[in-house]
Write an enzyme that holds these catalytic residues in place. Structure first.
Site, PDB file in Angstrom:
ATOM      1  N   GLU A 292      53.390  49.900  39.797  1.00  0.00           N
ATOM      2  CA  GLU A 292      54.699  49.242  39.825  1.00  0.00           C
ATOM      3  C   GLU A 292      55.477  49.522  38.547  1.00  0.00           C
ATOM      4  O   GLU A 292      56.680  49.825  38.578  1.00  0.00           O
ATOM      5  CB  GLU A 292      54.524  47.725  40.017  1.00  0.00           C
ATOM      6  CG  GLU A 292      53.814  47.315  41.288  1.00  0.00           C
ATOM      7  CD  GLU A 292      52.315  47.171  41.118  1.00  0.00           C
ATOM      8  OE1 GLU A 292      51.705  46.469  41.931  1.00  0.00           O
ATOM      9  OE2 GLU A 292      51.746  47.771  40.168  1.00  0.00           O
TER      10      GLU A 292
ATOM     11  N   LYS B 291      48.927  49.455  29.705  1.00  0.00           N
ATOM     12  CA  LYS B 291      47.801  49.906  28.875  1.00  0.00           C
ATOM     13  C   LYS B 291      47.435  51.352  29.188  1.00  0.00           C
ATOM     14  O   LYS B 291      47.277  52.175  28.290  1.00  0.00           O
ATOM     15  CB  LYS B 291      46.596  48.995  29.096  1.00  0.00           C
ATOM     16  CG  LYS B 291      45.393  49.337  28.226  1.00  0.00           C
ATOM     17  CD  LYS B 291      44.179  48.487  28.557  1.00  0.00           C
ATOM     18  CE  LYS B 291      44.372  47.042  28.203  1.00  0.00           C
ATOM     19  NZ  LYS B 291      43.135  46.233  28.407  1.00  0.00           N
TER      20      LYS B 291
ATOM     21  N   GLY C 118      45.118  41.320  30.296  1.00  0.00           N
ATOM     22  CA  GLY C 118      46.564  41.237  30.516  1.00  0.00           C
ATOM     23  C   GLY C 118      47.133  39.845  30.351  1.00  0.00           C
ATOM     24  O   GLY C 118      48.161  39.647  29.692  1.00  0.00           O
ATOM     25  N   ARG C 119      46.474  38.845  30.924  1.00  0.00           N
ATOM     26  CA  ARG C 119      47.002  37.482  30.862  1.00  0.00           C
ATOM     27  C   ARG C 119      46.759  36.825  29.508  1.00  0.00           C
ATOM     28  O   ARG C 119      47.187  35.693  29.285  1.00  0.00           O
ATOM     29  CB  ARG C 119      46.426  36.654  32.003  1.00  0.00           C
ATOM     30  CG  ARG C 119      44.915  36.612  32.063  1.00  0.00           C
ATOM     31  CD  ARG C 119      44.452  36.031  33.413  1.00  0.00           C
ATOM     32  NE  ARG C 119      43.017  36.075  33.597  1.00  0.00           N
ATOM     33  CZ  ARG C 119      42.340  37.130  34.029  1.00  0.00           C
ATOM     34  NH1 ARG C 119      42.971  38.258  34.284  1.00  0.00           N
ATOM     35  NH2 ARG C 119      41.037  37.072  34.197  1.00  0.00           N
TER      36      ARG C 119
ATOM     37  N   HIS D 182      63.936  15.887  41.757  1.00  0.00           N
ATOM     38  CA  HIS D 182      64.848  15.913  42.896  1.00  0.00           C
ATOM     39  C   HIS D 182      64.452  16.989  43.903  1.00  0.00           C
ATOM     40  O   HIS D 182      65.262  17.374  44.751  1.00  0.00           O
ATOM     41  CB  HIS D 182      66.276  16.141  42.401  1.00  0.00           C
ATOM     42  CG  HIS D 182      66.797  14.998  41.590  1.00  0.00           C
ATOM     43  ND1 HIS D 182      67.461  13.925  42.129  1.00  0.00           N
ATOM     44  CD2 HIS D 182      66.697  14.738  40.262  1.00  0.00           C
ATOM     45  CE1 HIS D 182      67.784  13.071  41.178  1.00  0.00           C
ATOM     46  NE2 HIS D 182      67.324  13.536  40.036  1.00  0.00           N
TER      47      HIS D 182
ATOM     48  N   GLU E 111      44.189  33.532  38.152  1.00  0.00           N
ATOM     49  CA  GLU E 111      43.577  34.854  38.070  1.00  0.00           C
ATOM     50  C   GLU E 111      42.255  34.792  37.321  1.00  0.00           C
ATOM     51  O   GLU E 111      41.356  35.597  37.561  1.00  0.00           O
ATOM     52  CB  GLU E 111      44.532  35.847  37.391  1.00  0.00           C
ATOM     53  CG  GLU E 111      44.125  37.304  37.587  1.00  0.00           C
ATOM     54  CD  GLU E 111      45.211  38.278  37.172  1.00  0.00           C
ATOM     55  OE1 GLU E 111      45.993  38.703  38.039  1.00  0.00           O
ATOM     56  OE2 GLU E 111      45.283  38.609  35.968  1.00  0.00           O
TER      57      GLU E 111
ATOM     58  N   LYS F  62      46.080  46.563  46.190  1.00  0.00           N
ATOM     59  CA  LYS F  62      46.641  47.767  45.565  1.00  0.00           C
ATOM     60  C   LYS F  62      46.190  49.025  46.305  1.00  0.00           C
ATOM     61  O   LYS F  62      46.977  49.942  46.557  1.00  0.00           O
ATOM     62  CB  LYS F  62      46.210  47.854  44.097  1.00  0.00           C
ATOM     63  CG  LYS F  62      46.884  46.872  43.164  1.00  0.00           C
ATOM     64  CD  LYS F  62      46.414  47.135  41.741  1.00  0.00           C
ATOM     65  CE  LYS F  62      47.105  46.241  40.737  1.00  0.00           C
ATOM     66  NZ  LYS F  62      46.671  46.515  39.356  1.00  0.00           N
TER      67      LYS F  62
END
Length: 550
Positions: free
Chosen positions: A214, A208, A268-269, A385, A354, A513
Site C-alpha cells: 500500500e 521498513k 510497527g505499532r 451524543h 494487533e 495481504k
C-alpha cells in the site's frame, strides 16, 4: 518455560472464587463502605494520575490479580524485554521500543552492540534534518521553503505519527502543515495532493523494507505526480525515507543521506519513538520531540521498578483483565475529553488488538479464556451524543477509560470547565446510575400522575454499576503524551503475559495481504482467475465489468 493453562492455576482459581464472593456488590455499595476508596485507589507517576476507584473490585481483588501476574512470570518477562532478550519468539526478535527513548549517555548492550548509542546516532541525524526544514534552510528544487509535509505509510507508520502530530498541534511550527496518507484508496492521496504545491512539499516514505504494497503504490503515485512538475534530479529535495532498504530507496530517487533507518526490533505499532516519528519531530521541533521521548522513558522507569500493586500500567492491565475475564466485558471504550486526542482511540485499537488479538499461547496451545477486548471510542463530548446511550442503558457492560487534561492549551473562557464537568459527570453517572425508586420520586416531585410515572419509570432508570478509569494529565504536553502512550504500551504487554500470548507478532495481518495480491492480478488481467467461492468470484466479475466504465 511452558506456562500451565491459565484457568488451571491456583492463582486464577483464587480469583474465580473471589469473584463469586463479591459479584453482587455494586459500586454504590463499595463507595458507601469505603470512605477512603478514592484515596486508596488512585495514584500518580510520570505526570499521569490514575483513578481506578470506579471499578467493581476491592483491595483484595488487586492483591489476587497481582499474585496472578507474579505467578505468570510478569517480573521475569518485563526484565527480559528491557534487557533485549528475544521475547518475540515467533519472529526471533528482541522488543526494544523502550531503548528508543533512553536518555543520551545510557548504555544497553545487546549481542555486543550498544543499542542506545545506535539510537542516538539516528536521533542526531533527525535533529539536523528537522532543524533545516523548520528554519527554512532546506529548500525545494525551485528555492522555496517547505510548507507542507506528506507522510506516506500505513499501520504504525501512519497511526503513531498522525496521532501524535494532532495531539501536539499546539506546539507545531506555524509554517508547516502536516498531511498523512495511508489508505491504498486513491481518494486518500488525491485529497492531499489537491492541497499541496509540489515546489514546497516534502514527502516522507515510511516503510521498513520499502516494499509495503500500500505504501509503495501511494509513494509511486506521489512520485509520478511530482515529476509532472519537476525533474528526477529534483526528487532528492522533496522525498526522504524512513527505511532500512538503501538499494530500493536510492532506486526510487531518494538520496541515501536522507534515509533514516531503524531496526528489526522496532515493531510497527511501537515505532513512533524511532525515525518513524520524523513527522512529529518536524512538526514540533527536536526539543519537544526529546520531551516526548523523555516522558515515555519516565513511565518506562516507573513500570520497571514500581511494585506491581502501585504500578500504573500493571494496574490498568490487571483491571482490564478482571473486567474481561470475570465481568464478561467484550469491549473497552476509550473516551478522551480532549479534541487533540481524537486519533488516540484508533491508535490504541492497533496497539491493543494487533498485539493481543490472539487465540494461541506462545507455545501454540489454545488460550483457554477470552483474550483482547474490542477497543473503540471517540472524543467526549461528541461521544455523549452518539453512543453513550448504549453504554448507559444497553444490555452489554462496556468499561471505559476517561482521559483528560486539567489545563487546556487554549485561552477560550468557559470551555474547559464545561469539558471537565462533562467528563467527571459521565464517569459518575456510569458508576451510580439512577434507580427506579429515584426516578419515581423525581417524577412524582414534578407532579406527574401515577399512570404516567408507571409508564416512564422503566425508560428513565439507569442500571449504573459500569466500571471506568479516569486518567488525568496536567497539560497535554509532549512529555505527558509520551507517558500516556507508554502507559498503554506496557498495559498491553502485561495483559499479553497474563494470557501467555506473543504481543509482538501479527500473523493475522498476512493472510488477507496474500489473497489481495492474487485477486489484484486477476482484476488487472495478469493472471487467470483462480477458483474462489461463488461470492468472491461474483464480486471479481462485477469489478471487471465496471473497469470498462472508468
Amino acid at each position: 518455560m511452558r506456562q500451565p493453562a491459565l484457568t488451571t492455576t491456583a492463582a486464577y482459581q483464587a480469583l474465580a472464587a473471589h469473584h463469586i464472593d463479591i459479584q453482587d456488590k455494586t459500586l454504590r455499595q463499595l463507595f458507601a463502605a469505603e470512605p477512603q476508596r478514592f484515596a486508596d485507589m488512585s495514584l500518580d507517576a510520570a505526570g499521569l494520575y490514575l483513578d481506578y476507584s470506579k471499578n467493581r473490585l476491592t483491595a483484595d481483588t488487586i492483591a489476587l490479580l497481582a499474585n496472578l501476574a507474579r505467578t505468570r512470570g510478569l517480573v521475569q518477562r518485563r526484565d527480559a524485554m528491557f534487557a533485549g532478550e528475544k521475547i518475540n519468539t515467533t519472529e526471533g526478535r528482541a522488543v526494544l521500543h523502550t531503548a528508543l527513548r533512553m536518555p543520551r549517555g545510557k548504555e544497553l548492550n545487546v549481542a555486543g552492540q550498544d543499542v542506545a548509542a545506535d539510537v542516538h546516532a539516528v536521533l542526531d541525524r533527525v535533529r539536523v534534518f528537522t532543524d533545516k526544514v523548520r528554519n527554512g534552510s532546506w529548500l525545494g528544487h525551485n528555492g522555496k521553503a517547505i510548507t507542507d509535509i506528506v507522510n506516506i505509510g500505513i499501520g504504525g507508520s501512519d497511526l503513531g505519527p498522525k496521532m501524535a502530530c494532532l495531539a501536539l498541534r499546539s506546539y507545531a511550527h506555524p509554517r508547516l502543515k502536516m498531511h498523512f496518507v495511508s489508505n491504498v484508496d486513491g481518494h486518500d492521496l488525491d485529497a492531499v495532493l489537491a492541497q499541496v504545491n509540489p515546489d514546497s512539499t516534502l514527502f516522507i516514505i515510511a516503510s521498513k523494507t520499502f516494499t509495503t504494497a500500500e505504501t509503495m503504490l501511494n509513494a509511486q503515485t506521489a512520485r509520478s505526480w511530482f515529476l509532472q512538475h519537476g525533474t528526477e534530479a529534483a526528487l532528492a529535495k522533496h522525498f526522504v525515507a524512513v527505511s532500512t532498504n538503501t538499494q530500493a530507496v536510492t532506486a526510487f530517487g531518494i538520496d541515501a543521506d536522507n534515509m533514516f533507518p531503524f531496526w528489526d526490533w522496532v515493531g510497527g505499532r511501537y515505532s513512533v519513538w524511532s525515525a518513524i516519528g520524523l513527522p512529529v519531530a518536524l512538526a514540533v521541533g527536536f526539543g519537544y520531540f526529546s520531551d516526548f521521548l523523555a516522558g515515555a522513558h519516565e513511565l518506562d522507569e516507573h513500570f520497571r521498578i514500581a511494585p506491581l500493586e502501585q504500578n500504573l500500567p500493571v494496574l490498568l492491565a490487571l483491571i482490564g483483565f478482571w473486567n474481561r475475564q470475570f465481568l464478561g466485558c467484550a469491549s473497552l471504550s476509550i473516551a478522551p475529553y480532549h479534541q487533540d486526542l481524537n486519533r488516540f482511540p484508533a491508535y490504541l485499537q492497533q496497539l491493543d488488538m494487533e498485539s493481543n488479538g490472539k487465540r494461541v499461547t506462545r507455545n501454540g496451545a489454545p488460550v483457554d479464556t477470552p483474550t483482547c477486548p474490542v477497543v473503540w471510542g471517540e472524543c467526549g463530548t461528541n461521544a455523549q451524543h452518539a453512543y453513550f446511550q448504549l453504554l448507559h442503558q444497553g444490555s452489554d457492560i462496556v468499561p471505559m477509560d476517561f482521559i483528560a487534561a486539567l489545563r487546556p492549551t487554549h485561552d477560550h473562557p468557559g470551555h474547559h470547565d464545561a469539558l471537565l464537568a462533562n467528563c467527571f459527570a459521565q464517569s459518575e453517572a456510569f458508576m451510580t446510575g439512577k434507580t427506579e425508586d429515584e426516578v419515581r420520586a423525581e417524577l412524582k416531585a414534578q407532579g406527574l400522575p401515577a399512570a404516567q410515572i408507571d409508564e416512564l419509570a422503566p425508560h428513565k432508570t439507569f442500571p449504573g454499576n459500569r466500571p471506568s478509569n479516569t486518567i488525568l494529565v496536567d497539560v497535554l504536553s509532549p512529555a505527558a503524551l509520551g507517558a500516556l502512550i507508554a502507559l498503554y504500551e506496557h498495559k498491553t504487554f502485561v495483559q499479553g503475559v497474563l494470557w501467555d500470548v506473543n504481543s509482538f507478532d501479527q500473523w493475522g495481518v498476512e493472510l488477507g495481504k496474500v489473497l489481495a495480491k492474487n485477486i489484484q492480478s486477476e482484476l488487472t488481467g495478469e493472471a487467470q482467475p483462480a477458483r474462489h467461492d461463488s461470492s468472491t468470484n461474483g464480486l471479481i466479475a462485477l469489478a471487471k465489468a465496471a473497469q470498462n466504465l472508468r
